[in-house]
Design a protein around this motif. Structure first.
Motif, PDB file in Angstrom:
ATOM      1  N   LYS A 333       0.846  -1.053   0.100  1.00 13.61           N
ATOM      2  CA  LYS A 333      -0.080   0.118   0.044  1.00 13.61           C
ATOM      3  C   LYS A 333       1.016   1.181   0.105  1.00 13.61           C
ATOM      4  O   LYS A 333       2.020   1.117   0.285  1.00 13.61           O
ATOM      5  CB  LYS A 333      -0.881   0.082   1.194  1.00 13.61           C
ATOM      6  N   PRO A 334       0.291   2.281  -0.366  1.00  9.25           N
ATOM      7  CA  PRO A 334       1.113   3.676  -0.601  1.00  9.25           C
ATOM      8  C   PRO A 334       1.590   3.976   0.742  1.00  9.25           C
ATOM      9  O   PRO A 334       1.158   3.634   1.776  1.00  9.25           O
ATOM     10  CB  PRO A 334       0.231   4.626  -0.885  1.00  9.25           C
ATOM     11  N   GLU A 354       7.205   0.051   0.915  1.00 11.37           N
ATOM     12  CA  GLU A 354       8.029  -1.064   0.469  1.00 11.37           C
ATOM     13  C   GLU A 354       7.170  -2.131   0.228  1.00 11.37           C
ATOM     14  O   GLU A 354       6.653  -2.762   1.324  1.00 11.37           O
ATOM     15  CB  GLU A 354       9.216  -1.207   1.290  1.00 11.37           C
ATOM     16  N   THR A 355       7.406  -2.944  -0.850  1.00 11.84           N
ATOM     17  CA  THR A 355       6.545  -4.034  -1.190  1.00 11.84           C
ATOM     18  C   THR A 355       7.354  -5.336  -0.864  1.00 11.84           C
ATOM     19  O   THR A 355       6.697  -6.433  -0.559  1.00 11.84           O
ATOM     20  CB  THR A 355       6.239  -4.067  -2.684  1.00 11.84           C
ATOM     21  N   LEU A 356       8.711  -5.624  -1.339  1.00 10.54           N
ATOM     22  CA  LEU A 356       9.175  -6.923  -1.281  1.00 10.54           C
ATOM     23  C   LEU A 356      10.003  -7.204  -0.134  1.00 10.54           C
ATOM     24  O   LEU A 356      10.096  -8.332   0.469  1.00 10.54           O
ATOM     25  CB  LEU A 356       9.959  -7.124  -2.690  1.00 10.54           C
ATOM     26  N   SER A 360      14.556  -2.881   3.388  1.00  7.90           N
ATOM     27  CA  SER A 360      14.378  -1.817   2.389  1.00  7.90           C
ATOM     28  C   SER A 360      13.204  -0.872   3.155  1.00  7.90           C
ATOM     29  O   SER A 360      12.918   0.254   2.667  1.00  7.90           O
ATOM     30  CB  SER A 360      14.107  -1.905   1.113  1.00  7.90           C
ATOM     31  N   VAL A 361      12.722  -1.056   4.058  1.00  6.67           N
ATOM     32  CA  VAL A 361      11.449  -0.320   4.712  1.00  6.67           C
ATOM     33  C   VAL A 361      11.954   0.993   5.180  1.00  6.67           C
ATOM     34  O   VAL A 361      11.214   1.868   4.818  1.00  6.67           O
ATOM     35  CB  VAL A 361      10.820  -1.190   5.815  1.00  6.67           C
ATOM     36  N   GLN A 401      -1.107 -11.212   1.011  1.00  7.56           N
ATOM     37  CA  GLN A 401      -0.958 -12.474   0.082  1.00  7.56           C
ATOM     38  C   GLN A 401      -1.251 -12.062  -1.226  1.00  7.56           C
ATOM     39  O   GLN A 401      -0.877 -12.958  -2.294  1.00  7.56           O
ATOM     40  CB  GLN A 401      -1.594 -13.574   0.910  1.00  7.56           C
ATOM     41  N   GLU A 402      -2.184 -11.184  -1.339  1.00  3.14           N
ATOM     42  CA  GLU A 402      -2.813 -10.827  -2.718  1.00  3.14           C
ATOM     43  C   GLU A 402      -1.971  -9.779  -3.501  1.00  3.14           C
ATOM     44  O   GLU A 402      -2.104  -9.289  -4.499  1.00  3.14           O
ATOM     45  CB  GLU A 402      -4.277 -10.691  -2.840  1.00  3.14           C
ATOM     46  N   LYS A 403      -0.960  -9.203  -2.700  1.00  6.29           N
ATOM     47  CA  LYS A 403      -0.071  -8.132  -3.397  1.00  6.29           C
ATOM     48  C   LYS A 403       0.533  -8.472  -4.538  1.00  6.29           C
ATOM     49  O   LYS A 403       0.939  -9.595  -4.839  1.00  6.29           O
ATOM     50  CB  LYS A 403       0.669  -7.524  -2.308  1.00  6.29           C
TER      51      LYS A 403
END
Length: 438
Positions: A333-334, A354-356, A360-361, A401-403
Motif C-alpha cells: 500500500k502507498p 516497500e513491497t518486497l 528496505s522499509v 498475500q494478494e499483493k
C-alpha cells in the motif's frame, strides 16, 4: 580410507577490498557497476563454491561500507568507542555521533537492524539505486541540514500559518544532535583489532576453504556491556544519553530524546523505556519503530498489576505509546496508509511503501519519519490520532498475500527527491486513510 593432507586442502579464497581491484566503479548515478560492462550490476555467483561467493560478497560489502563511512565522516559524524574511554587497541564497539552532540538540547537516536553494517540500510538498494539511497547518508544529511522552521512564529509559540501548532521558541534553535547506535558489530575480531558483524565473522580467513569458521569465545570476542543487542541498547541509554554511574555522559543529560529503531533493537529500546519509565518519561519525546517486533502486553509482562505503582506506570507508558509512537511496516500500500496492528502494538501502524524486502522499509519511509519527528519537536501537545482498525489482522494478512508480485513504483526514488520530499504542517488522516500534511 583416504584423506587429504593439510597442505593439499584447497586454499581459502581472498579478494581485494577496493572497487577497482574487484572490477567495479561508481557511475554518475552513484551506482556500483562493472568496469568491463558499465550496465551490469554486482554479480554474486562467480563460482560453484559457496565459500568463494560468500567471501567475494563480503569483499564487495567492505568496499561499499568504507565508502559510506567516509561520506558520513565528511558530513561531520565522529566515531566513539564503547565502553566510553576505550582506546583503539581495547575491545570496543564503534558508534557514530554528531560532533556537537554534548551541547544539543534535542538528540535523535537511531537503532539500526542487527545484521547490517554500520551506516548501511540495504546493500541491495545501494547497488540498484545508489549508495546514498541505500545507506543512512541521505538520512543523516537531512537531519543535519533540516527543513526551514515554520514562518511567522507568534509570541505565544503559535504560528500564523499554522495556529494549531504549539510551537516553543527553543525548538527552533539549531538542528538536533545525532547518535547512530551499532547493534550489529558486536563480535570483537582480535586478529583485525575491530568489531565485526556475525556475517563478516563467517567470512574471516580460515586455514583452508573447507575448515569450519573460527569459534566465538564469549570472554575474548565479546565487548563488556555490549555482548548482545539488548545490552548495547541499554548501554546507549545509561552511558551515552545519561549516566547511571556518575560519569559524564556523551549527551546533555537534560536533552530531549527522539528514538528511531528498526526491528528487534527498536523494540528493545521501547522495552527499556517501559521498564525504566519514571527515569525517562520527561526526556523521551517520541518513538518511531520500523518493522516492530514487540507486543503491548509483552512490554508489561514483568509488571505487577496488583501494585499501584506498576499500574500507574503502565497507564502512563501506554498513553505515551498511543500518543507519541508510530510504526512502519512492509506493505504494497502507498506510504503512510493506515494499517492494522494498533491493538497489538499499542500505536498507529503505517505502510512504508516497500513491497518486497523488509531491509528496505526504512529506505522508503525515513522522510516520513523525520517529518513526524520534526512535528514532535516543534509541538509538545501533538498526539497521534486514534485510528480504528482499518482491517482485521486476518483481512490484512489476506490482502498482503494478494499483493503484486513485482515491485510497484514509489516516491521518492532519487537522492534529490528524498532530500526535498519534506513537508511542514499538522498531520491528519485523509479520507483514504493516508496521513498527509494539512
Amino acid at each position: 580410507m583416504f584423506r587429504r593432507l593439510p597442505n593439499h586442502l584447497p586454499k581459502d579464497p581472498t579478494f581485494p577490498t577496493d572497487l577497482e581491484g574487484l572490477g567495479y566503479f561508481i557511475n554518475d548515478k552513484d551506482q556500483i557497476r562493472q568496469i568491463a560492462n558499465p550496465d551490469q550490476k554486482y554479480q554474486f555467483k562467480i563460482n560453484r563454491n559457496d565459500r568463494v561467493n560468500d567471501v567475494y560478497k563480503e569483499a564487495m560489502n567492505t568496499c561499499a561500507r568504507q565508502i559510506v563511512l567516509k561520506r558520513l565522516r565528511d558530513l561531520g559524524l565522529e566515531e566513539v568507542r564503547l565502553p566510553l574511554g576505550s582506546t583503539e587497541t581495547d575491545k570496543h564497539v564503534p558508534i557514530l555521533v554528531s560532533p556537537d552532540v554534548a551541547s544539543k538540547k534535542h538528540v535523535i537516536v537511531f537503532f539500526p537492524e542487527r545484521h547490517t553494517d554500520m551506516g548501511v540500510l540495504s546493500y541491495r538498494v545501494m547497488g540498484d539505486e545508489g549508495i546514498n539511497i541505500g545507506s543512512i547518508v541521505n538520512f543523516v544529511q537531512c537531519i543535519m541540514k533540516g527543513p526551514p522552521p515554520p514562518s511567522e512564529v507568534t509570541a505565544d509559540g503559535g504560528s500564523d500559518t499554522n495556529p494549531k501548532w504549539a510551537l516553543a521558541a527553543e525548538f527552533l534553535v539549531g538542528r538536533p544532535g545525532i547518535v547512530i547506535a551499532n547493534p550489529s558489530q558486536l563480535i570483537w575480531y582480535r586478529g583485525g583489532g575491530r568489531a565485526v558483524t556475525d556475517r563478516e565473522w563467517l567470512c574471516m580467513p580460515r586455514e583452508s576453504a573447507v575448515h569450519e569458521p573460527m569459534r566465538i569465545d564469549e570472554a575474548r570476542n565479546r565487548v563488556e556491556g555490549n555482548k548482545n543487542f539488548e545490552e548495547h541498547v541499554q548501554y546507549i541509554f545509561e552511558h551515552v544519553l545519561s549516566s547511571e554511574d556518575g560519569d559524564q555522559p556523551l549527551c546533555d543529560p537534560r536533552a530531549k530524546i527522539f528514538v528511531i529503531g528498526q526491528e528487534y533493537p527498536g523494540s528493545a529500546a521501547l522495552q527499556y523505556m517501559v521498564n525504566n519509565w519514571m527515569g525517562w518519561r520527561d526526556r523521551i519525546r517520541c518513538v518511531a519503530l520500523i518493522n516492530p517486533q514487540h507486543s503491548l502486553e509483552g512490554l508489561f509482562s514483568t509488571f505487577d498489576m496488583n501494585a499501584p505503582g506498576d499500574v500507574a506506570e503502565r497507564e502512563q507508558a501506554t498513553d505515551f505509546i498511543a500518543r507519541r509512537t508510530r510504526a512502519y511496516r512492509l506493505s504494497h500500500k502507498p506510504l503512510e496508509t493506515v494499517m492494522s496492528g494498533r491493538t497489538r502494538l499499542g500505536c498507529n501502524v503505517y505502510s512504508s511503501g516497500e513491497t518486497l524486502y523488509e531491509e528496505s522499509v526504512f529506505v522508503r519511509c525515513w522522510p516520513s519519519v523525520l517529518d513526524w519527528v520534526d512535528v514532535c519537536r516543534y509541538s509538545v501537545t501533538f498526539a497521534e490520532p486514534v485510528i480504528d482498525e482499518v482491517l482485521s489482522d486476518e483481512e490484512d494478512e489476506k490482502t498482503e498475500q494478494e499483493k503484486p508480485k513485482t515491485r510497484s513504483p514509489r516516491r521518492p526514488q532519487t537522492e534529490e527527491e528524498q532530500l526535498t520530499a519534506r513537508f511542514h504542517g499538522e498531520l491528519k488522516v485523509t479520507g483514504e486513510g493516508a496521513v498527509a500534511g494539512a
